[in-house]
Design a protein around this motif. Structure first.
Motif, PDB file in Angstrom:
ATOM      1  N   ALA A   1     -10.504  -2.150  11.773  1.00 55.14           N
ATOM      2  CA  ALA A   1     -10.128  -1.661  12.977  1.00 55.14           C
ATOM      3  C   ALA A   1      -8.697  -0.753  13.000  1.00 55.14           C
ATOM      4  O   ALA A   1      -8.692   0.298  13.332  1.00 55.14           O
ATOM      5  CB  ALA A   1      -9.730  -2.747  13.979  1.00 55.14           C
ATOM      6  N   SER A   2      -7.834  -1.419  12.178  1.00 55.03           N
ATOM      7  CA  SER A   2      -6.783  -0.504  11.842  1.00 55.03           C
ATOM      8  C   SER A   2      -7.004   0.716  11.091  1.00 55.03           C
ATOM      9  O   SER A   2      -6.311   1.736  11.355  1.00 55.03           O
ATOM     10  CB  SER A   2      -5.620  -1.385  11.093  1.00 55.03           C
ATOM     11  N   PHE A   3      -7.818   0.550  10.161  1.00 53.52           N
ATOM     12  CA  PHE A   3      -8.111   1.938   9.351  1.00 53.52           C
ATOM     13  C   PHE A   3      -8.668   2.881  10.215  1.00 53.52           C
ATOM     14  O   PHE A   3      -8.380   4.048   9.728  1.00 53.52           O
ATOM     15  CB  PHE A   3      -8.914   1.532   8.225  1.00 53.52           C
ATOM     16  N   ALA A   4      -9.341   2.410  11.136  1.00 55.12           N
ATOM     17  CA  ALA A   4     -10.232   3.355  11.982  1.00 55.12           C
ATOM     18  C   ALA A   4      -9.107   4.202  12.985  1.00 55.12           C
ATOM     19  O   ALA A   4      -9.651   5.311  13.562  1.00 55.12           O
ATOM     20  CB  ALA A   4     -11.419   2.752  12.933  1.00 55.12           C
ATOM     21  N   THR A   5      -7.866   3.814  13.124  1.00 57.94           N
ATOM     22  CA  THR A   5      -6.905   4.586  13.931  1.00 57.94           C
ATOM     23  C   THR A   5      -6.525   5.866  13.184  1.00 57.94           C
ATOM     24  O   THR A   5      -5.831   6.562  13.827  1.00 57.94           O
ATOM     25  CB  THR A   5      -5.829   3.548  14.163  1.00 57.94           C
ATOM     26  N   VAL A  33     -10.860  -0.344   3.562  1.00 57.62           N
ATOM     27  CA  VAL A  33     -10.410  -1.620   3.148  1.00 57.62           C
ATOM     28  C   VAL A  33     -10.492  -1.933   1.592  1.00 57.62           C
ATOM     29  O   VAL A  33     -11.639  -2.058   1.182  1.00 57.62           O
ATOM     30  CB  VAL A  33     -10.939  -2.700   3.911  1.00 57.62           C
ATOM     31  N   VAL A  34      -9.387  -2.302   1.050  1.00 52.99           N
ATOM     32  CA  VAL A  34      -9.531  -2.513  -0.653  1.00 52.99           C
ATOM     33  C   VAL A  34      -9.149  -3.901  -0.587  1.00 52.99           C
ATOM     34  O   VAL A  34      -8.207  -4.493  -0.042  1.00 52.99           O
ATOM     35  CB  VAL A  34      -8.490  -1.566  -1.372  1.00 52.99           C
ATOM     36  N   CYS A  94      -5.976   0.205   3.770  1.00 47.52           N
ATOM     37  CA  CYS A  94      -5.636  -0.982   4.257  1.00 47.52           C
ATOM     38  C   CYS A  94      -6.038  -2.065   3.151  1.00 47.52           C
ATOM     39  O   CYS A  94      -7.029  -1.744   2.319  1.00 47.52           O
ATOM     40  CB  CYS A  94      -6.486  -1.439   5.548  1.00 47.52           C
ATOM     41  N   VAL A  95      -5.477  -2.974   2.963  1.00 45.13           N
ATOM     42  CA  VAL A  95      -5.472  -3.846   1.797  1.00 45.13           C
ATOM     43  C   VAL A  95      -5.276  -5.424   2.189  1.00 45.13           C
ATOM     44  O   VAL A  95      -4.706  -5.682   3.217  1.00 45.13           O
ATOM     45  CB  VAL A  95      -4.176  -3.635   0.758  1.00 45.13           C
ATOM     46  N   VAL A  96      -6.517  -6.040   1.560  1.00 40.25           N
ATOM     47  CA  VAL A  96      -6.215  -7.752   1.563  1.00 40.25           C
ATOM     48  C   VAL A  96      -6.194  -8.130   0.139  1.00 40.25           C
ATOM     49  O   VAL A  96      -6.731  -7.594  -0.662  1.00 40.25           O
ATOM     50  CB  VAL A  96      -7.792  -8.269   2.229  1.00 40.25           C
ATOM     51  N   LEU A  97      -5.063  -8.797   0.277  1.00 45.75           N
ATOM     52  CA  LEU A  97      -4.589  -9.445  -1.103  1.00 45.75           C
ATOM     53  C   LEU A  97      -5.021 -10.936  -1.249  1.00 45.75           C
ATOM     54  O   LEU A  97      -4.885 -11.857  -0.595  1.00 45.75           O
ATOM     55  CB  LEU A  97      -2.949  -9.481  -1.195  1.00 45.75           C
ATOM     56  N   LYS A  98      -5.680 -11.171  -2.544  1.00 49.74           N
ATOM     57  CA  LYS A  98      -5.980 -12.595  -2.671  1.00 49.74           C
ATOM     58  C   LYS A  98      -5.234 -12.891  -4.048  1.00 49.74           C
ATOM     59  O   LYS A  98      -5.803 -12.750  -5.334  1.00 49.74           O
ATOM     60  CB  LYS A  98      -7.457 -12.638  -2.871  1.00 49.74           C
ATOM     61  N   VAL A 103      -2.138  -4.687   6.010  1.00 47.58           N
ATOM     62  CA  VAL A 103      -2.143  -5.449   4.742  1.00 47.58           C
ATOM     63  C   VAL A 103      -1.898  -6.893   5.193  1.00 47.58           C
ATOM     64  O   VAL A 103      -1.074  -7.572   5.811  1.00 47.58           O
ATOM     65  CB  VAL A 103      -0.851  -5.076   3.812  1.00 47.58           C
ATOM     66  N   LYS A 104      -2.800  -7.519   4.605  1.00 44.70           N
ATOM     67  CA  LYS A 104      -2.987  -9.255   4.829  1.00 44.70           C
ATOM     68  C   LYS A 104      -3.224  -9.887   3.390  1.00 44.70           C
ATOM     69  O   LYS A 104      -3.763  -9.316   2.532  1.00 44.70           O
ATOM     70  CB  LYS A 104      -4.302  -9.385   5.974  1.00 44.70           C
TER      71      LYS A 104
END
Length: 442
Positions: free
Chosen positions: A20-24, A113-114, A140-144, A169-170
């Protein structure tokens, strides 16, 4: 203490929120990208003590090692900041008679989203490097982060919400099941650093969901030492490279193919180099690291036991270990054969075997009989030998008379081939790897 595991519903909602954030479109602004990178730069530049502490707790990393790694990591951020304007400019394309009056260009668009899955062995650098690329490209990024390096994982859990736009970023924590669930979400790119076995599993999931991916894997990186090599110098460099981070490096020299005429001298020189670097008692050396945990130590110990049970092999130095202390001494084993236990899988520890060869061709045949490695190291003073390796082998990188320095070059693409990896990272290559070409005609 490990961070609390992210539950499945939270993983699903986090990825949905990132989409959703990327879509902005706010991440497409170069000013947004620069702000995130500057925040990361400030954190790395002003928190060396914190990073030293968590890496010591997780890996017993010596301060000098961490400092040099941190410099390289910071340089990665600086390089992206300095080149961001150029990377994001449209690239004009050649026109034909039908398009002479048109604007024709290629634009780099963010993917979306990466997901970045980082390993335990370099839980700072190998999270930050792909993060820099993804942010520079406007994703946007999701970190694991690795749950195995638990203290570093906790650092990221605490600091990521403070450093970055939290809507873009999460961090997700957990183990295998949480990672599998994360991979089932709607993602636009996956960047994984780790083992070939896990990489295959991730590739299958990504293929099912048509998600592009980059795999930074590893494998058994060979060293060839021929009769012209400067043995005392080369031995010091191999000893340094082999024990960096206690051998837990995808680029680590995994086995040595030594010309018969220099094998004995190389063994004694390696023994002397290890003693010089870490004393006669490496367990007490402040410059000597540890394996990540008891399970990995037990794995290396079993490999040692299987190899030393071979009557034709000889422990030239080391061989001691303590599973309780996650300690394995710097170990050199000579008389190793290509079919021996030490040659079966990536060692990922401070143990190296020496296989004797009688010619360059025998060395080349031995290397080419295996999967293509992340790196090949050639130790020689002969240009013809270097040329032969360059024309007769295939690998992610080829280094002559040195180790690892390709990792210090911010804009040199880094990656493997085949079983050692897919895709490239660092610098402009990393930016392009997390971007999509938009072909624009007006």
């Amino acid at each position: 203490m490990a961070s609390p595991t992210t539950v499945f519903p939270e993983i699903t909602s986090s990825v949905a929120a990132l989409r959703a954030s990327f879509a902005t479109n706010k991440t497409k602004a170069v000013s947004w990208r620069r702000k995130q990178l500057l925040s990361l730069y400030k954190f790395l530049s002003s928190n060396e003590n914190l990073i030293q502490q968590v890496l010591f707790k997780d890996l017993h990393r010596p301060p000098a090692e961490v400092s040099s790694e941190l410099v390289s990591t910071i340089n990665e951020v600086v390089y992206a900041l300095n080149n961001l304007s150029d990377w994001t400019k449209p690239v004009p394309c050649e026109k034909n008679p039908a398009t002479l009056l048109d604007v024709i260009e290629t634009r780099q668009e963010p993917l979306g989203v990466v997901l970045i899955i980082s390993p335990f062995n370099y839980p700072v650098n190998l999270l930050v490097a792909p993060l820099v690329s993804a942010l520079a490209a406007g994703n946007c990024v999701v970190l694991k982060p690795s749950e195995v390096a638990s203290h570093t994982e906790q650092m990221w859990v605490e600091w990521v919400p403070k450093l970055f736009d939290s809507s873009c970023v999460k961090v997700v924590t957990g183990g295998i099941q949480e990672t599998k669930w994360l991979l089932e979400q709607r993602l636009d790119k996956v960047f994984f650093t780790g083992s070939t076995t896990v990489g295959k599993s991730i590739a299958q999931t990504c293929a099912k969901n048509l998600v592009p991916l980059a795999l930074e894997l590893g494998g058994k990186c060979p060293v060839y030492v021929d009769e012209s090599a400067n043995i005392p110098v080369i031995a010091r460099r191999i000893a340094w490279a082999k024990c960096m981070n206690n051998g837990q490096i995808c680029l680590a020299p995994d086995y040595i193919l030594a010309h018969t005429s220099v094998a004995a001298k190389l063994s004694s020189s390696l023994r002397a180099s290890f003693k010089e670097f870490y004393s006669a008692n490496p367990r007490a050396s402040k410059e000597y690291g540890r394996l990540i945990n008891r399970n990995h130590t037990q794995r290396v110990a079993k490999l040692l036991a299987r190899q030393t049970a071979q009557a034709h092999s000889k422990v030239e130095c080391g061989g001691e270990y303590s599973v309780e202390e996650c300690f394995v001494a710097p170990t050199v084993i000579s008389g190793v054969k290509p079919t021996d236990p030490l040659m079966e899988e990536e060692i990922f520890g401070p143990v190296v075997g020496i296989v004797q060869v009688s010619s360059v061709d025998e060395a080349l045949n031995a290397i080419n009989a295996r999967e293509r490695p992340l790196s090949i190291y050639v130790c020689t003073e002969s240009k013809s030998v270097v040329d032969k390796f360059a024309s007769s082998t295939s690998s992610g990188s080829l280094l002559v008379n040195d180790f690892y320095f390709n990792m210090t070059l911010e804009d040199m693409p880094f990656g493997g081939i085949g079983y050692s990896g897919i895709g490239k990272c660092h610098g402009h290559a990393g930016f392009l790897g997390t971007s999509s070409d938009l072909f624009y005609i007006n």
